[in-house]
Design an enzyme around this catalytic site. Structure first.
Site, short mmCIF file in Angstrom:
data_model
loop_
_atom_site.label_atom_id
_atom_site.label_comp_id
_atom_site.label_asym_id
_atom_site.label_seq_id
_atom_site.Cartn_x
_atom_site.Cartn_y
_atom_site.Cartn_z
N CYS A 396 0.81 -1.22 0.00
CA CYS A 396 0.00 0.00 0.00
C CYS A 396 0.84 1.27 0.00
O CYS A 396 0.33 2.36 -0.23
CB CYS A 396 -0.94 -0.01 1.20
N ASP A 415 -16.84 3.73 0.92
CA ASP A 415 -16.76 2.43 1.60
C ASP A 415 -15.75 1.49 0.97
O ASP A 415 -15.34 1.63 -0.18
CB ASP A 415 -18.14 1.77 1.62
N ASP A 416 -15.40 0.47 1.74
CA ASP A 416 -14.38 -0.49 1.33
C ASP A 416 -14.85 -1.31 0.14
O ASP A 416 -14.06 -1.63 -0.75
CB ASP A 416 -14.04 -1.42 2.50
#
Length: 698
Positions: A396, A415-416
């Protein structure tokens, strides 16, 4: 980054002295087109020459160990943390528990020897062998710290046993120790007369009791039993005798001599593509005793012959010296030297031994900085700034920042995972490799992609794989794809999902991603957190910092392996335990602060963080304090918005396959935390949801 295709696999089994030196040489002069793998049970390899000094207290544990993780990074090799359990010379694969077979074109074995003493009744439960060194060193460290008038028994009266006996007596000299050296015949028979007499005198001076012609028949918690019926009390029983080859070597089909791999003058076994060195090998052309000096001097020959075998060149023979200078520690800072039957003993000889040992270890502690490829003389404006002063991070740490994504995606940022139809959610994620090992990277990427589904409180359903392989020959493509897809299928099957397809292509470097669907009737979103909710985190933070340091050769190998293990830990059970959370997300690229900001903005609330309660990965705080930063750090600090109160930089550290962050009703938070910890998570309550919109720390 490899600009040339990889076409051959070199696998080094074991992190012995020879292989450590080969890795160092490889880092300075790699053979283009070769992918190197190192297999070792642990991130470090203890240096046997300094073990007595460590036991005596002259060296720290860190000084004793060769950091194989740093060394592998320097050599551009992948390191596999595990025990080799077998070799299939027909299929040319090496087996390691818990992962697919590892294919090789050329392999070398340097696994040393192990102890036959565990065959002695009671040994496994109540004693510790001198080898493997790492396990012994850890047990000794713990015993030395709490010893009080200790009774110690060392089984085996060779040079190694005598060295350890004197070292233990010296280390515990202020604690009234009783140290006994036990041998089934006479002690120190491998030494010449003069050296033996001096060693016996040194043992006497160290108050070591010698028990000869005494065979140990059983070991129990309070001591050892001899064949003549005597019982010798012992609080710490050490086995320094009965060295033998590892059991799995007998099943390799290679020619053996008394269990050791037979090699010729070129260090090749009966399978020409398999080399063997160090104590696990038998030099058929010129047999020699098991001694580290031979392993060290085999290194340049092995390095040259591995390159020759991989490139079609000519091999050269190893010619061992007839004798060598033996330097034996005598407990205190004094040593015995023997060569050609002549023996001397003096503190000055300890200084010589210390100099030789430290010089050997300095090779691995101060690895030379290899120059980066030079830029062309004329480049576009902004290129040097865009490159920065360090390589781009993986995982990441290589993602696009939160600020850019908010600006571009606008209403689609949130949202994820997305609810594509009632009861079904979907997400996609991929990662630039942060480790050279495709198996570990696949586990991390799969857990990372599944994190979005688990954060919604959903059960994983199906996945497709999205792979970019570096430039590889057809054979290495097949090997790598097999490792990745076998591992991916295993991870998703454990999560209750199935890999149903995917897409692959070739590029500059390894990238692994997955598109995942999940099922839930009540998705948990970022919105819904309420003032008074308890904030729970399920994993420590710090992976971005640790892995940035690993790329730069600054991280401790044990911390790196611990970090990778945490990234591979799935969140399936945590998702179920936190199913009643008001809001939940997984902590990934935006860091803890950025993902907490996401919950606060979506829910219209604020938050108060308890900094001391936030769990941190081993080594992360020290590395952060030393200025180590992921490439995404600055963007994360900016995009997280204002945070009032004291702070730590790790709040903005991008996480890969991080834990869940949940806003849980206070009434059930204690029960949830207990369940998480019982399930094996390093979970913690790190704060509360508050009124307003501010994030504060305390």
């Amino acid at each position: 980054m490899n600009s040339l295709p990889l076409t051959r696999d070199l696998v080094l089994v074991g992190g012995g002295h020879t292989h450590a030196l080969v890795l160092r040489s490889w880092g300075m002069n790699p053979l283009p087109g070769v992918r190197v793998t190192v297999i070792n049970p642990g991130p470090t390899a203890p240096y046997s020459g300094m073990l007595p000094g460590f036991v005596a207290g002259h060296y720290t544990r860190q000084e004793l160990d060769i950091d194989l993780v740093k060394l592998a990074r320097f050599a551009g090799a992948r390191i596999i943390n595990g025990y080799a359990t077998g070799i299939d010379t027909d299929a040319r694969t090496i087996h390691v528990a818990g992962r697919p077979p590892i294919a090789y074109d050329v392999a070398a074995i340097d696994v040393g020897i192990t102890s036959a003493m565990p065959d002695l009744p009671g040994f496994t439960s109540h004693a510790i062998p001198a080898k493997p060194l790492g396990t012994f060193a850890s047990r000794w460290d713990a015993f030395r710290a709490q010893a009080d008038a200790p009774q110690i028994a060392i089984i085996g009266g060779g040079v190694a046993g005598a060295e350890l006996a004197m070292a233990m007596a010296h280390a515990l000299r202020d604690k009234q120790p009783t140290v006994r050296l036990i041998d089934r015949s006479r002690v120190l028979t491998a030494l010449g007369y003069k050296a033996r007499q001096k060693m016996l005198a040194a043992l006497t001076a160290s108050n070591v009791e010698i028990i000869e012609d005494a065979e140990v028949t059983e070991i129990f918690a309070q001591g050892v039993v001899l064949r003549d019926g005597r019982t010798i009390r012992s609080d710490f029983t050490n086995g320094a005798a009965g060295a033998k080859p590892h059991d799995w070597i007998a099943q390799t089909g290679l020619d053996l001599h008394e269990g050791f791999i037979t090699v010729d003058a070129n260090l090749q076994s009966s399978a020409p593509e398999v080399f063997a060195v160090g104590d696990c090998a038998h030099l058929s052309h010129d047999p020699r005793p098991k001694a580290g000096v031979y392993a060290v001097r085999e290194a340049p020959v092995l390095f040259d012959n591995l390159r020759a075998a991989l490139s079609g060149g000519e091999l050269r023979p190893y010619k061992p010296q007839r004798d060598y200078l033996k330097l034996v520690s005598l407990g205190a800072k004094s040593a015995l030297a023997e060569k050609f039957g002549t023996a001397r003993e003096a503190p000055l000889l300890w200084k010589l031994k210390d100099y030789i040992d430290r010089k050997f270890m300095d090779q691995f502690d101060t690895l030379p900085a290899m120059p980066a490829p030079a830029l062309p003389r004329t480049v576009a404006l902004g290129l040097k700034h865009a490159l920065g002063d360090k390589p781009m991070c993986g995982g990441c740490g290589a993602k696009v920042g939160r600020t850019t994504l908010q600006t571009v995606l606008r209403d689609h940022f949130g949202d994820d995972a997305a609810e594509v139809q009632p009861g079904q959610v979907m997400s996609t994620d991929h990662l630039r490799a942060l480790t050279h090992d495709p198996v570990v990277m696949t586990r991390i990427a799969a857990v990372h992609a599944l994190g979005d589904i688990w954060a919604m409180g959903a059960t994983p359903q199906a996945a497709t794989a999205n792979l970019i392989l570096p430039r590889l020959s057809a054979a290495l493509q097949e090997r790598t794809m097999a490792e990745i897809m076998t591992t991916a299928s295993e991870v998703f099957a454990k999560a209750g999902a199935k890999v149903i397809g995917g897409h692959s292509s070739l590029g500059d470097e390894l990238t692994i991603g997955f598109t995942v669907t999940g099922l839930t009737q009540n998705p948990i979103t970022l919105a819904g957190a309420q003032p008074g909710d308890t904030l729970i985190i399920t994993k420590p933070i710090g992976s971005g910092t640790v892995m940035a340091a690993e790329m730069a050769g600054q991280a401790n190998g044990e911390d790196v392996i611990s970090c990778l293990d945490l990234m591979m830990q799935d969140q399936a059970a945590a998702s179920v335990i936190l199913r009643n959370a008001h809001a939940m997300t997984d902590i990934t690229g935006f860091g803890l602060a950025g993902h907490l900001r996401g919950i606060c903005d979506a829910s219209g609330v604020g938050a108060a963080l308890d900094l001391d309660a936030i769990p941190l990965m081993d080594g992360a705080l020290a590395l952060s304090g030393a200025g180590v930063r992921s490439t995404l750090f600055e963007d994360n600090r900016t995009s997280a918005g204002p945070i009032n109160g004291p702070g730590i930089d790790l709040l903005f550290d991008p996480q890969t396959a991080g834990g869940l962050l949940a806003a849980v009703p206070a009434a059930i938070s204690d029960k949830a935390l207990k369940a998480l910890q019982e399930a094996g998570y390093t979970a913690a309550v790190i704060g509360q949801i508050t009124e307003g919109s501010q994030i504060t720390t305390r």
